[in-house]
Scaffold this motif. Structure first.
Motif, PDB file in Angstrom:
ATOM      1  N   GLU A 254      -2.607  15.082  -7.576  1.00  0.00           N
ATOM      2  CA  GLU A 254      -2.661  14.715  -6.164  1.00  0.00           C
ATOM      3  C   GLU A 254      -1.315  14.967  -5.504  1.00  0.00           C
ATOM      4  OE1 GLU A 254      -5.520  10.911  -5.856  1.00  0.00           O
ATOM      5  OE2 GLU A 254      -3.796  10.607  -7.188  1.00  0.00           O
ATOM      6  N   GLY A 255      -1.335  15.086  -4.173  1.00  0.00           N
ATOM      7  CA  GLY A 255      -0.089  15.251  -3.438  1.00  0.00           C
ATOM      8  C   GLY A 255      -0.231  16.232  -2.300  1.00  0.00           C
ATOM      9  N   LEU A 256       0.860  16.908  -1.959  1.00  0.00           N
ATOM     10  CA  LEU A 256       0.843  17.920  -0.908  1.00  0.00           C
ATOM     11  C   LEU A 256       0.032  19.126  -1.366  1.00  0.00           C
ATOM     12  CD1 LEU A 256       4.592  17.766   0.198  1.00  0.00           C
ATOM     13  CD2 LEU A 256       2.623  16.676   1.300  1.00  0.00           C
ATOM     14  N   THR A 257      -0.640  19.769  -0.428  1.00  0.00           N
ATOM     15  CA  THR A 257      -1.572  20.843  -0.759  1.00  0.00           C
ATOM     16  C   THR A 257      -0.929  21.949  -1.586  1.00  0.00           C
ATOM     17  OG1 THR A 257      -2.847  20.393   1.247  1.00  0.00           O
ATOM     18  CG2 THR A 257      -3.163  22.538   0.206  1.00  0.00           C
ATOM     19  N   ALA A 258       0.228  22.436  -1.158  1.00  0.00           N
ATOM     20  CA  ALA A 258       0.890  23.530  -1.873  1.00  0.00           C
ATOM     21  C   ALA A 258       1.287  23.105  -3.282  1.00  0.00           C
ATOM     22  CB  ALA A 258       2.117  23.996  -1.096  1.00  0.00           C
ATOM     23  N   SER A 259       1.774  21.873  -3.413  1.00  0.00           N
ATOM     24  CA  SER A 259       2.192  21.370  -4.719  1.00  0.00           C
ATOM     25  C   SER A 259       1.003  21.235  -5.661  1.00  0.00           C
ATOM     26  CB  SER A 259       2.885  20.018  -4.562  1.00  0.00           C
ATOM     27  OG  SER A 259       3.130  19.420  -5.821  1.00  0.00           O
ATOM     28  N   VAL A 260      -0.098  20.688  -5.150  1.00  0.00           N
ATOM     29  CA  VAL A 260      -1.287  20.502  -5.984  1.00  0.00           C
ATOM     30  C   VAL A 260      -1.825  21.848  -6.458  1.00  0.00           C
ATOM     31  CG1 VAL A 260      -3.706  19.761  -5.959  1.00  0.00           C
ATOM     32  CG2 VAL A 260      -1.931  18.283  -4.997  1.00  0.00           C
ATOM     33  N   LYS A 261      -1.853  22.815  -5.566  1.00  0.00           N
ATOM     34  CA  LYS A 261      -2.346  24.148  -5.930  1.00  0.00           C
ATOM     35  C   LYS A 261      -1.500  24.758  -7.040  1.00  0.00           C
ATOM     36  CE  LYS A 261      -3.494  28.672  -3.962  1.00  0.00           C
ATOM     37  NZ  LYS A 261      -3.516  29.496  -2.713  1.00  0.00           N
ATOM     38  N   GLU A 262      -0.189  24.638  -6.913  1.00  0.00           N
ATOM     39  CA  GLU A 262       0.709  25.209  -7.920  1.00  0.00           C
ATOM     40  C   GLU A 262       0.581  24.483  -9.253  1.00  0.00           C
ATOM     41  OE1 GLU A 262       5.522  25.897  -8.675  1.00  0.00           O
ATOM     42  OE2 GLU A 262       4.774  25.330  -6.687  1.00  0.00           O
ATOM     43  N   ARG A 263       0.522  23.153  -9.211  1.00  0.00           N
ATOM     44  CA  ARG A 263       0.416  22.383 -10.452  1.00  0.00           C
ATOM     45  C   ARG A 263      -0.922  22.612 -11.148  1.00  0.00           C
ATOM     46  NH1 ARG A 263       0.640  16.822  -9.139  1.00  0.00           N
ATOM     47  NH2 ARG A 263       0.774  17.234  -6.901  1.00  0.00           N
ATOM     48  N   ALA A 264      -1.990  22.747 -10.357  1.00  0.00           N
ATOM     49  CA  ALA A 264      -3.307  22.991 -10.944  1.00  0.00           C
ATOM     50  C   ALA A 264      -3.339  24.324 -11.682  1.00  0.00           C
ATOM     51  CB  ALA A 264      -4.376  22.956  -9.857  1.00  0.00           C
ATOM     52  N   GLU A 265      -2.692  25.331 -11.121  1.00  0.00           N
ATOM     53  CA  GLU A 265      -2.655  26.637 -11.782  1.00  0.00           C
ATOM     54  C   GLU A 265      -1.837  26.568 -13.071  1.00  0.00           C
ATOM     55  OE1 GLU A 265      -3.181  30.597 -12.754  1.00  0.00           O
ATOM     56  OE2 GLU A 265      -4.314  29.216 -11.477  1.00  0.00           O
ATOM     57  N   LYS A 266      -0.713  25.871 -13.026  1.00  0.00           N
ATOM     58  CA  LYS A 266       0.095  25.714 -14.242  1.00  0.00           C
ATOM     59  C   LYS A 266      -0.678  24.934 -15.305  1.00  0.00           C
ATOM     60  CE  LYS A 266       4.678  25.938 -12.072  1.00  0.00           C
ATOM     61  NZ  LYS A 266       5.934  25.196 -11.774  1.00  0.00           N
TER      62      LYS A 266
ATOM     63  N   VAL B 145       0.860  -1.176   0.000  1.00  0.00           N
ATOM     64  CA  VAL B 145       0.000   0.000   0.000  1.00  0.00           C
ATOM     65  C   VAL B 145       0.901   1.231   0.000  1.00  0.00           C
ATOM     66  CG1 VAL B 145      -1.866  -1.197   1.186  1.00  0.00           C
ATOM     67  CG2 VAL B 145      -0.152   0.029   2.529  1.00  0.00           C
ATOM     68  N   LEU B 146       0.332   2.390  -0.256  1.00  0.00           N
ATOM     69  CA  LEU B 146       1.118   3.617  -0.332  1.00  0.00           C
ATOM     70  C   LEU B 146       0.474   4.721   0.495  1.00  0.00           C
ATOM     71  CD1 LEU B 146       2.037   3.723  -4.146  1.00  0.00           C
ATOM     72  CD2 LEU B 146       3.514   3.077  -2.233  1.00  0.00           C
ATOM     73  N   PRO B 147       1.243   5.755   0.858  1.00  0.00           N
ATOM     74  CA  PRO B 147       0.660   6.880   1.602  1.00  0.00           C
ATOM     75  C   PRO B 147      -0.437   7.560   0.778  1.00  0.00           C
ATOM     76  CG  PRO B 147       3.056   6.943   1.705  1.00  0.00           C
ATOM     77  CD  PRO B 147       2.702   5.902   0.696  1.00  0.00           C
ATOM     78  N   ARG B 148      -1.555   7.862   1.425  1.00  0.00           N
ATOM     79  CA  ARG B 148      -2.650   8.534   0.732  1.00  0.00           C
ATOM     80  C   ARG B 148      -2.279   9.987   0.461  1.00  0.00           C
ATOM     81  NH1 ARG B 148      -6.480   7.738   4.326  1.00  0.00           N
ATOM     82  NH2 ARG B 148      -6.230   9.784   5.290  1.00  0.00           N
ATOM     83  N   PRO B 149      -2.521  10.487  -0.752  1.00  0.00           N
ATOM     84  CA  PRO B 149      -2.213  11.889  -1.050  1.00  0.00           C
ATOM     85  C   PRO B 149      -2.929  12.832  -0.084  1.00  0.00           C
ATOM     86  CG  PRO B 149      -2.725  10.693  -3.059  1.00  0.00           C
ATOM     87  CD  PRO B 149      -3.072   9.781  -1.923  1.00  0.00           C
ATOM     88  N   GLN B 150      -2.254  13.903   0.275  1.00  0.00           N
ATOM     89  CA  GLN B 150      -2.832  14.866   1.216  1.00  0.00           C
ATOM     90  C   GLN B 150      -4.080  15.523   0.650  1.00  0.00           C
ATOM     91  OE1 GLN B 150      -0.978  18.954   2.361  1.00  0.00           O
ATOM     92  NE2 GLN B 150      -0.158  17.496   3.851  1.00  0.00           N
ATOM     93  N   THR B 151      -4.062  15.822  -0.625  1.00  0.00           N
ATOM     94  CA  THR B 151      -5.224  16.437  -1.260  1.00  0.00           C
ATOM     95  C   THR B 151      -5.200  16.141  -2.754  1.00  0.00           C
ATOM     96  OG1 THR B 151      -6.525  18.481  -1.434  1.00  0.00           O
ATOM     97  CG2 THR B 151      -4.155  18.658  -1.815  1.00  0.00           C
ATOM     98  N   SER B 152      -6.254  16.533  -3.432  1.00  0.00           N
ATOM     99  CA  SER B 152      -6.327  16.356  -4.880  1.00  0.00           C
ATOM    100  C   SER B 152      -7.123  17.501  -5.482  1.00  0.00           C
ATOM    101  CB  SER B 152      -6.988  15.017  -5.241  1.00  0.00           C
ATOM    102  OG  SER B 152      -8.337  15.000  -4.821  1.00  0.00           O
ATOM    103  N   SER B 153      -6.914  17.711  -6.756  1.00  0.00           N
ATOM    104  CA  SER B 153      -7.635  18.744  -7.490  1.00  0.00           C
ATOM    105  C   SER B 153      -7.781  18.264  -8.925  1.00  0.00           C
ATOM    106  CB  SER B 153      -6.872  20.070  -7.444  1.00  0.00           C
ATOM    107  OG  SER B 153      -7.568  21.085  -8.137  1.00  0.00           O
ATOM    108  N   THR B 154      -8.892  18.602  -9.550  1.00  0.00           N
ATOM    109  CA  THR B 154      -9.123  18.165 -10.922  1.00  0.00           C
ATOM    110  C   THR B 154      -9.426  19.356 -11.816  1.00  0.00           C
ATOM    111  OG1 THR B 154      -9.934  15.976 -10.274  1.00  0.00           O
ATOM    112  CG2 THR B 154     -10.598  16.783 -12.436  1.00  0.00           C
ATOM    113  N   LEU B 155      -8.652  19.485 -12.878  1.00  0.00           N
ATOM    114  CA  LEU B 155      -8.938  20.503 -13.878  1.00  0.00           C
ATOM    115  C   LEU B 155     -10.016  19.972 -14.809  1.00  0.00           C
ATOM    116  CD1 LEU B 155      -6.704  22.922 -15.706  1.00  0.00           C
ATOM    117  CD2 LEU B 155      -7.997  21.328 -17.127  1.00  0.00           C
TER     118      LEU B 155
END
Length: 392
Positions: A239-251, A175-185
């Motif tokens: 998916e991933g850490l909150t700050a990373s997901v936010k930045e990637r979603a904007e890009k 099993v793997l660590p569950r992502p902290q958050t997710s966002s969908t474009l």
């Protein structure tokens, strides 16, 4: 008749008796994945072989008996902030079955959801197993770490064999660590070919997309939630850490803007939409229709769909960056037509998931003669009396 052995030893005795009398059995978990299984014989269920045998969150490895409910597995790992990264599918809603999907059934069918193209299939997370061969012997293969796998990798062989090679009684998987958050474009799109190009462009970006799907207009109302428009859309999950997901979603939003209007779905909406896609919920409404699951090259899958739509009315949605087509039709399709159009699209395979009568779900994907010969040799070695799910 449903045979439900209460222990592994009892299952061995049952298999030995069946082998001696050459009486076939069809292996099932909770019978949630085989509405049109072609096999004759009594049912051999693993529903009494339940329980988590061992779970070490620090090592991210679990061992469970085959009949353990998938929901119980997911609940146990979720408590420790972990998850099954291959996102196993539960076909219960599509097939209308009342049982709870089992971890043995997941591995026996190599069940894998939207993240497969990133995280791999169920077999890629399977470390070891115990199974009973056609002679009623218990065989242990693999272990709790990948380096224990030497020689013939039996766990990988059993994964996806659909009970034809042996009765799986216990599985060990990572099993793997569950992502902290997710966002969908959500990219508005009403054309299958345009959607394929958009998904290909998104996957070329270094933004770690963990889900890429396209839901056309006619099914959008069954997937989109909240304030999202009920229109055809490409869905791109990060998916991933909150700050990373936010930045990637904007890009991603900036990169996808040339393809059409975009919106961002938050964590809760993202989870709901991807569970809907994962379990093919859009096709759980009319259970009298036919449902296919078809794997094709991502950039040509839309041509296959267009060819089928020239023959019958078909509702579809695409997963795995477009390389997995879920298709629903009100009428049956000619097997040769399906094979021909798959070949024109570059090759692949189709499985009939749901039908109105007991049909051979493999008739759409006959193996080549060399592959058939190899399969028969393996079958003869592990199940010489051909008592398990005989389809060869």
């Amino acid at each position: 008749m449903i045979l439900s052995p209460a222990s592994e030893d009892e299952a061995c005795e049952l298999v030995r008796a069946r082998s001696a009398s050459r009486s076939p059995v069809r292996i099932i978990g909770a019978n949630t994945r085989s509405a049109i299984d072609p096999t004759d014989g009594d049912l051999l269920a693993t529903t009494e072989l339940t329980g988590i045998v061992d779970y070490d969150p620090s090592e991210m490895v679990m061992t469970a008996r085959a009949g353990t409910a998938l929901a119980d597995i997911e609940a146990a790992v979720s408590e420790k902030g972990q998850f099954l990264a291959f996102e196993p599918i539960d076909l219960g809603p599509v097939l209308g079955t009342a049982g709870r999907s089992t971890i043995g059934g997941v591995m026996a069918t190599n069940s894998s959801g939207p993240a497969r193209f990133v995280n791999g299939a169920a077999r890629d997370h399977l470390l070891g197993l115990r199974f009973i061969n056609g002679a009623g012997e218990i065989i242990r293969a693999g272990g709790r770490v990948m380096k224990n796998v030497t020689g013939l990798d039996l766990p990988k062989l059993l994964a996806g064999s659909r009970g034809e090679l042996g009765l799986i009684t216990e599985v060990t998987f990572k099993v793997l660590p569950r992502p902290q958050t997710s966002s969908t474009l959500v990219l508005s799109c009403d054309d299958d070919a345009h959607a394929a190009k958009a998904m290909a462009a998104a996957l070329r970006l270094p933004l770690s997309v963990s889900g890429a799907a396209f839901v056309p207009d006619d099914l959008a109302g069954r997937v989109m939630i909240g304030n999202l428009p009920e229109e055809g859309a490409v869905l791109l999950r990060m998916e991933g850490l909150t700050a990373s997901v936010k930045e990637r979603a904007e890009k991603m939003r900036i990169a996808m803007a040339p393809f059409g209007p975009v919106a961002i779905a938050d964590h809760e909406a993202s989870i709901t939409m991807w569970n809907t896609i994962r379990h093919a919920i859009p096709f759980s409404v009319d259970r009298k229709s036919f449902v296919w699951r078809i794997s094709l090259p991502a950039m040509s899958a839309h041509r296959f769909v267009a060819a089928i739509r020239r023959e019958v009315k078909a509702n579809v949605f695409y997963d795995w960056q477009g390389s997995l087509v879920w298709m629903e039709t009100s009428e049956g399709l000619d097997a040769q037509l399906v094979r021909t159009e798959i070949a024109k699209a570059g090759g692949g395979h189709a499985v009939l998931v749901r039908a109105r009568s007991r049909l051979d779900s493999r008739s759409f994907d006959p193996p080549s003669l060399p592959l058939l010969a190899l399969s028969q040799r393996i079958k003869a070695a592990l199940d010489p009396q051909t008592i398990f799910n005989p389809t060869f």
